[in-house]
Write a protein that holds these residues in place. Sequence first.
Motif, PDB file in Angstrom:
ATOM      1  N   VAL A   1      28.869  82.448  17.894  1.00 18.34           N
ATOM      2  CA  VAL A   1      30.167  81.784  17.818  1.00 18.34           C
ATOM      3  C   VAL A   1      31.249  82.836  18.062  1.00 18.34           C
ATOM      4  CG1 VAL A   1      30.424  82.087  15.322  1.00 18.34           C
ATOM      5  CG2 VAL A   1      31.591  80.202  16.443  1.00 18.34           C
ATOM      6  N   SER A   2      32.414  82.460  18.562  1.00 24.58           N
ATOM      7  CA  SER A   2      33.499  83.420  18.779  1.00 24.58           C
ATOM      8  C   SER A   2      33.967  84.003  17.448  1.00 24.58           C
ATOM      9  CB  SER A   2      34.680  82.748  19.465  1.00 24.58           C
ATOM     10  OG  SER A   2      35.783  83.636  19.521  1.00 24.58           O
ATOM     11  N   ASN A   3      34.225  85.306  17.428  1.00 24.96           N
ATOM     12  CA  ASN A   3      34.688  85.935  16.193  1.00 24.96           C
ATOM     13  C   ASN A   3      36.193  86.201  16.200  1.00 24.96           C
ATOM     14  OD1 ASN A   3      34.894  88.102  17.915  1.00 24.96           O
ATOM     15  ND2 ASN A   3      33.576  89.463  16.758  1.00 24.96           N
ATOM     16  N   ARG A   4      36.890  85.793  17.220  1.00 22.87           N
ATOM     17  CA  ARG A   4      38.328  86.062  17.337  1.00 22.87           C
ATOM     18  C   ARG A   4      39.109  85.496  16.157  1.00 22.87           C
ATOM     19  NH1 ARG A   4      39.855  84.908  22.842  1.00 22.87           N
ATOM     20  NH2 ARG A   4      39.101  87.005  23.148  1.00 22.87           N
ATOM     21  N   GLN A   5      38.884  84.238  15.817  1.00 25.15           N
ATOM     22  CA  GLN A   5      39.617  83.616  14.712  1.00 25.15           C
ATOM     23  C   GLN A   5      39.221  84.248  13.375  1.00 25.15           C
ATOM     24  OE1 GLN A   5      42.142  81.654  15.036  1.00 25.15           O
ATOM     25  NE2 GLN A   5      42.474  81.169  12.902  1.00 25.15           N
ATOM     26  N   THR A   6      37.943  84.583  13.231  1.00 24.58           N
ATOM     27  CA  THR A   6      37.478  85.221  11.998  1.00 24.58           C
ATOM     28  C   THR A   6      38.213  86.531  11.765  1.00 24.58           C
ATOM     29  OG1 THR A   6      35.299  84.229  12.270  1.00 24.58           O
ATOM     30  CG2 THR A   6      35.454  86.118  10.786  1.00 24.58           C
ATOM     31  N   PHE A   7      38.307  87.375  12.796  1.00 26.97           N
ATOM     32  CA  PHE A   7      38.993  88.652  12.647  1.00 26.97           C
ATOM     33  C   PHE A   7      40.498  88.469  12.451  1.00 26.97           C
ATOM     34  CE2 PHE A   7      35.124  90.585  14.457  1.00 26.97           C
ATOM     35  CZ  PHE A   7      34.929  91.551  13.483  1.00 26.97           C
ATOM     36  N   LYS A   8      41.058  87.426  13.020  1.00 28.90           N
ATOM     37  CA  LYS A   8      42.482  87.140  12.816  1.00 28.90           C
ATOM     38  C   LYS A   8      42.748  86.838  11.331  1.00 28.90           C
ATOM     39  CE  LYS A   8      46.091  84.187  14.747  1.00 28.90           C
ATOM     40  NZ  LYS A   8      46.373  83.094  15.688  1.00 28.90           N
ATOM     41  N   ILE A   9      41.889  86.029  10.719  1.00 33.44           N
ATOM     42  CA  ILE A   9      42.033  85.692   9.301  1.00 33.44           C
ATOM     43  C   ILE A   9      41.767  86.914   8.423  1.00 33.44           C
ATOM     44  CG2 ILE A   9      41.095  84.283   7.412  1.00 33.44           C
ATOM     45  CD1 ILE A   9      40.528  82.124   9.593  1.00 33.44           C
ATOM     46  N   LEU A  10      40.715  87.676   8.747  1.00 39.68           N
ATOM     47  CA  LEU A  10      40.430  88.904   7.996  1.00 39.68           C
ATOM     48  C   LEU A  10      41.629  89.844   8.015  1.00 39.68           C
ATOM     49  CD1 LEU A  10      36.772  89.720   9.087  1.00 39.68           C
ATOM     50  CD2 LEU A  10      37.553  89.339   6.765  1.00 39.68           C
ATOM     51  N   ASN A  11      42.222  90.023   9.171  1.00 40.44           N
ATOM     52  CA  ASN A  11      43.377  90.905   9.308  1.00 40.44           C
ATOM     53  C   ASN A  11      44.566  90.386   8.492  1.00 40.44           C
ATOM     54  OD1 ASN A  11      44.540  93.290  10.623  1.00 40.44           O
ATOM     55  ND2 ASN A  11      45.904  91.798  11.577  1.00 40.44           N
ATOM     56  N   TYR A  12      44.792  89.088   8.504  1.00 37.55           N
ATOM     57  CA  TYR A  12      45.877  88.484   7.733  1.00 37.55           C
ATOM     58  C   TYR A  12      45.705  88.784   6.233  1.00 37.55           C
ATOM     59  CZ  TYR A  12      48.527  84.867   5.318  1.00 37.55           C
ATOM     60  OH  TYR A  12      49.369  84.199   4.466  1.00 37.55           O
ATOM     61  N   ILE A  13      44.503  88.585   5.722  1.00 37.63           N
ATOM     62  CA  ILE A  13      44.237  88.844   4.308  1.00 37.63           C
ATOM     63  C   ILE A  13      44.354  90.332   4.006  1.00 37.63           C
ATOM     64  CG2 ILE A  13      42.490  88.739   2.485  1.00 37.63           C
ATOM     65  CD1 ILE A  13      41.472  86.158   3.926  1.00 37.63           C
ATOM     66  N   TYR A  14      43.781  91.160   4.871  1.00 31.80           N
ATOM     67  CA  TYR A  14      43.826  92.614   4.660  1.00 31.80           C
ATOM     68  C   TYR A  14      45.268  93.129   4.629  1.00 31.80           C
ATOM     69  CZ  TYR A  14      43.280  97.588   5.362  1.00 31.80           C
ATOM     70  OH  TYR A  14      43.374  98.943   5.223  1.00 31.80           O
ATOM     71  N   GLU A  15      46.074  92.735   5.600  1.00 34.68           N
ATOM     72  CA  GLU A  15      47.452  93.237   5.677  1.00 34.68           C
ATOM     73  C   GLU A  15      48.349  92.669   4.582  1.00 34.68           C
ATOM     74  OE1 GLU A  15      49.010  92.728   9.616  1.00 34.68           O
ATOM     75  OE2 GLU A  15      47.768  94.351  10.411  1.00 34.68           O
ATOM     76  N   GLY A  16      48.123  91.432   4.176  1.00 32.67           N
ATOM     77  CA  GLY A  16      49.020  90.803   3.222  1.00 32.67           C
ATOM     78  C   GLY A  16      48.619  90.884   1.763  1.00 32.67           C
ATOM     79  N   TYR A  17      47.317  91.035   1.505  1.00 27.15           N
ATOM     80  CA  TYR A  17      46.859  90.891   0.120  1.00 27.15           C
ATOM     81  C   TYR A  17      45.888  91.961  -0.369  1.00 27.15           C
ATOM     82  CZ  TYR A  17      48.814  86.240   0.739  1.00 27.15           C
ATOM     83  OH  TYR A  17      49.654  85.199   0.990  1.00 27.15           O
ATOM     84  N   PHE A  18      45.218  92.675   0.520  1.00 26.96           N
ATOM     85  CA  PHE A  18      44.122  93.568   0.138  1.00 26.96           C
ATOM     86  C   PHE A  18      44.531  94.617  -0.887  1.00 26.96           C
ATOM     87  CE2 PHE A  18      41.046  97.041   0.844  1.00 26.96           C
ATOM     88  CZ  PHE A  18      39.872  96.334   0.628  1.00 26.96           C
ATOM     89  N   ASP A  19      45.723  95.174  -0.770  1.00 27.55           N
ATOM     90  CA  ASP A  19      46.160  96.239  -1.674  1.00 27.55           C
ATOM     91  C   ASP A  19      46.727  95.720  -3.002  1.00 27.55           C
ATOM     92  OD1 ASP A  19      48.495  95.176  -0.645  1.00 27.55           O
ATOM     93  OD2 ASP A  19      49.439  97.114  -0.298  1.00 27.55           O
ATOM     94  N   LYS A  20      46.697  94.421  -3.206  1.00 28.79           N
ATOM     95  CA  LYS A  20      47.244  93.842  -4.443  1.00 28.79           C
ATOM     96  C   LYS A  20      46.302  94.016  -5.635  1.00 28.79           C
ATOM     97  CE  LYS A  20      50.739  91.761  -2.290  1.00 28.79           C
ATOM     98  NZ  LYS A  20      51.963  92.475  -2.182  1.00 28.79           N
ATOM     99  N   ARG A  21      45.010  94.235  -5.351  1.00 27.02           N
ATOM    100  CA  ARG A  21      44.029  94.387  -6.420  1.00 27.02           C
ATOM    101  C   ARG A  21      42.830  95.162  -5.879  1.00 27.02           C
ATOM    102  NH1 ARG A  21      41.575  89.099  -7.759  1.00 27.02           N
ATOM    103  NH2 ARG A  21      39.955  89.739  -6.333  1.00 27.02           N
ATOM    104  N   SER A  22      42.330  96.129  -6.679  1.00 27.04           N
ATOM    105  CA  SER A  22      41.185  96.907  -6.201  1.00 27.04           C
ATOM    106  C   SER A  22      39.868  96.482  -6.850  1.00 27.04           C
ATOM    107  CB  SER A  22      41.419  98.401  -6.436  1.00 27.04           C
ATOM    108  OG  SER A  22      41.586  98.660  -7.812  1.00 27.04           O
ATOM    109  N   GLU A  23      39.908  95.989  -8.075  1.00 21.99           N
ATOM    110  CA  GLU A  23      38.684  95.583  -8.776  1.00 21.99           C
ATOM    111  C   GLU A  23      38.845  94.205  -9.386  1.00 21.99           C
ATOM    112  OE1 GLU A  23      35.706  97.041  -8.968  1.00 21.99           O
ATOM    113  OE2 GLU A  23      36.400  98.632  -7.654  1.00 21.99           O
ATOM    114  N   PRO A  24      37.979  93.273  -9.118  1.00 18.84           N
ATOM    115  CA  PRO A  24      37.010  93.335  -8.035  1.00 18.84           C
ATOM    116  C   PRO A  24      37.729  93.258  -6.696  1.00 18.84           C
ATOM    117  CG  PRO A  24      37.029  91.122  -8.950  1.00 18.84           C
ATOM    118  CD  PRO A  24      37.974  91.965  -9.779  1.00 18.84           C
TER     119      PRO A  24
END
Length: 62
Positions: A26-49
């Motif tokens: 299956v195409s992974n373009r949309q998957t990576f777009k969503i991953l990037n959105y979460i990473y850039e907007g929310y990833f640094d808000k919490r480290s554990e878990p």
Amino acid sequence: MTSLSSGGIIKFDLKAWDEKLHRQVVSNRQTFKILNYIYEGYFDKRSEPPLLVASTLLIQGM
């Protein structure tokens, strides 16, 4: 975001890291777009878990 405030995680099951191989499934373009959105907007808000977890299916011989 519910996962962030509740202590939950967001898990993506990537069929393959390599786009060419992933396209066979299956195409992974949309998957990576969503991953990037979460990473850039929310990833640094919490480290554990960690808020975001991605796994890749290993296919023997590919």
